[in-house]
Design a protein around this motif. Sequence first.
Motif, PDB file in Angstrom:
ATOM      1  N   PRO A 143      52.235  36.514  50.397  1.00  0.00           N
ATOM      2  CA  PRO A 143      50.867  36.512  50.932  1.00  0.00           C
ATOM      3  C   PRO A 143      49.833  37.040  49.939  1.00  0.00           C
ATOM      4  N   ARG A 144      50.173  38.074  49.179  1.00  0.00           N
ATOM      5  CA  ARG A 144      49.233  38.611  48.191  1.00  0.00           C
ATOM      6  C   ARG A 144      49.012  37.613  47.056  1.00  0.00           C
ATOM      7  N   GLU A 145      50.072  36.929  46.638  1.00  0.00           N
ATOM      8  CA  GLU A 145      49.930  35.920  45.583  1.00  0.00           C
ATOM      9  C   GLU A 145      49.053  34.764  46.050  1.00  0.00           C
ATOM     10  N   VAL A 146      49.120  34.430  47.328  1.00  0.00           N
ATOM     11  CA  VAL A 146      48.244  33.391  47.875  1.00  0.00           C
ATOM     12  C   VAL A 146      46.788  33.819  47.754  1.00  0.00           C
ATOM     13  N   GLU A 147      46.505  35.073  48.083  1.00  0.00           N
ATOM     14  CA  GLU A 147      45.134  35.583  47.973  1.00  0.00           C
ATOM     15  C   GLU A 147      44.654  35.537  46.517  1.00  0.00           C
ATOM     16  N   VAL A 148      45.506  35.968  45.604  1.00  0.00           N
ATOM     17  CA  VAL A 148      45.131  35.961  44.181  1.00  0.00           C
ATOM     18  C   VAL A 148      44.912  34.531  43.693  1.00  0.00           C
ATOM     19  N   LEU A 153      41.519  30.078  41.836  1.00  0.00           N
ATOM     20  CA  LEU A 153      41.088  28.687  41.987  1.00  0.00           C
ATOM     21  C   LEU A 153      39.569  28.570  41.971  1.00  0.00           C
ATOM     22  N   SER A 154      38.905  29.605  42.444  1.00  0.00           N
ATOM     23  CA  SER A 154      37.439  29.585  42.464  1.00  0.00           C
ATOM     24  C   SER A 154      36.841  29.890  41.097  1.00  0.00           C
ATOM     25  N   GLY A 155      37.710  30.240  40.127  1.00  0.00           N
ATOM     26  CA  GLY A 155      37.241  30.519  38.775  1.00  0.00           C
ATOM     27  C   GLY A 155      37.055  31.990  38.470  1.00  0.00           C
ATOM     28  N   ALA A 156      37.415  32.848  39.409  1.00  0.00           N
ATOM     29  CA  ALA A 156      37.239  34.294  39.210  1.00  0.00           C
ATOM     30  C   ALA A 156      38.167  34.812  38.112  1.00  0.00           C
ATOM     31  N   ASP A 157      37.674  35.777  37.320  1.00  0.00           N
ATOM     32  CA  ASP A 157      38.513  36.377  36.277  1.00  0.00           C
ATOM     33  C   ASP A 157      39.280  37.567  36.870  1.00  0.00           C
ATOM     34  N   THR A 158      40.111  38.183  36.046  1.00  0.00           N
ATOM     35  CA  THR A 158      40.987  39.262  36.519  1.00  0.00           C
ATOM     36  C   THR A 158      40.195  40.401  37.150  1.00  0.00           C
ATOM     37  N   ARG A 159      39.128  40.834  36.489  1.00  0.00           N
ATOM     38  CA  ARG A 159      38.342  41.953  37.000  1.00  0.00           C
ATOM     39  C   ARG A 159      37.693  41.622  38.349  1.00  0.00           C
ATOM     40  N   SER A 160      37.189  40.394  38.475  1.00  0.00           N
ATOM     41  CA  SER A 160      36.559  39.983  39.733  1.00  0.00           C
ATOM     42  C   SER A 160      37.578  39.906  40.869  1.00  0.00           C
ATOM     43  N   ILE A 161      38.753  39.347  40.555  1.00  0.00           N
ATOM     44  CA  ILE A 161      39.812  39.261  41.561  1.00  0.00           C
ATOM     45  C   ILE A 161      40.224  40.657  42.010  1.00  0.00           C
ATOM     46  N   ALA A 162      40.367  41.555  41.051  1.00  0.00           N
ATOM     47  CA  ALA A 162      40.757  42.931  41.361  1.00  0.00           C
ATOM     48  C   ALA A 162      39.749  43.593  42.290  1.00  0.00           C
ATOM     49  N   ALA A 163      38.457  43.394  41.996  1.00  0.00           N
ATOM     50  CA  ALA A 163      37.408  43.998  42.826  1.00  0.00           C
ATOM     51  C   ALA A 163      37.395  43.408  44.232  1.00  0.00           C
ATOM     52  N   THR A 164      37.545  42.093  44.321  1.00  0.00           N
ATOM     53  CA  THR A 164      37.506  41.419  45.622  1.00  0.00           C
ATOM     54  C   THR A 164      38.678  41.826  46.506  1.00  0.00           C
ATOM     55  N   LEU A 165      39.865  41.933  45.903  1.00  0.00           N
ATOM     56  CA  LEU A 165      41.072  42.211  46.679  1.00  0.00           C
ATOM     57  C   LEU A 165      41.459  43.688  46.692  1.00  0.00           C
TER      58      LEU A 165
END
Length: 201
Positions: A143-148, A153-165
């Motif tokens: 489930p966490r990998e699905v969120e990542v 897929l939306s183009g977010a970078d590592t830092r943005s993904i980290a902040a969002t999740l």
Amino acid sequence: MIRVLVADDQSLVRGALTALLNLERDITVVAECGNGHEVLPLIQAHQVDVALVDIEMPGMNGLEVAQAMLQAQTSCRCLIVTTFGRAGYIKTALRHGAQGFLLKDAPPEQLAEAVRQIHAGMRVIDPAMRDQVLLSADSPLTPREVEVAREALSGADTRSIAATLHLSPGTVRNHVSSIIAKTQASNRFEAARRARDNGWL
């Protein structure tokens, strides 16, 4: 009389489905909407028996709507009607509580019969998709990998993904590496795209 809700963000498609179903003597469309968030309130307000739900909708997608209906323990049954004939979507839809999955290019009489069968407590899968579902692999993603993967897929970078999740960048990188390995892709975007195309997101 089977009371039906049609949820599709394309008004022409929504209108066509409604018109086709209203031609049936034992089926009536009592509500329509184009946003996933509207589905549950309309089901409750109109005592809907069967909800026809598209996958790609704003607010909540069809898979999320099916899951919300399951969690709400509504007596209304869910039929996914979509252009996306992906085996992974069907497995996810059924796991989330949908009772049926039909492609939009199905003959009109097949749509009406699917509504009747689902209302009667049966499960319906588009005949064109049955073999593909049986032969397809289950999603290997957590489930966490699905969120990542969705964020990637939306183009977010590592830092943005980290902040969002609310994860550390290192944890995100670990998840991305796992997703790439499981999808046999060469980078995060390709991995996310393959996961989407398999119906795993």
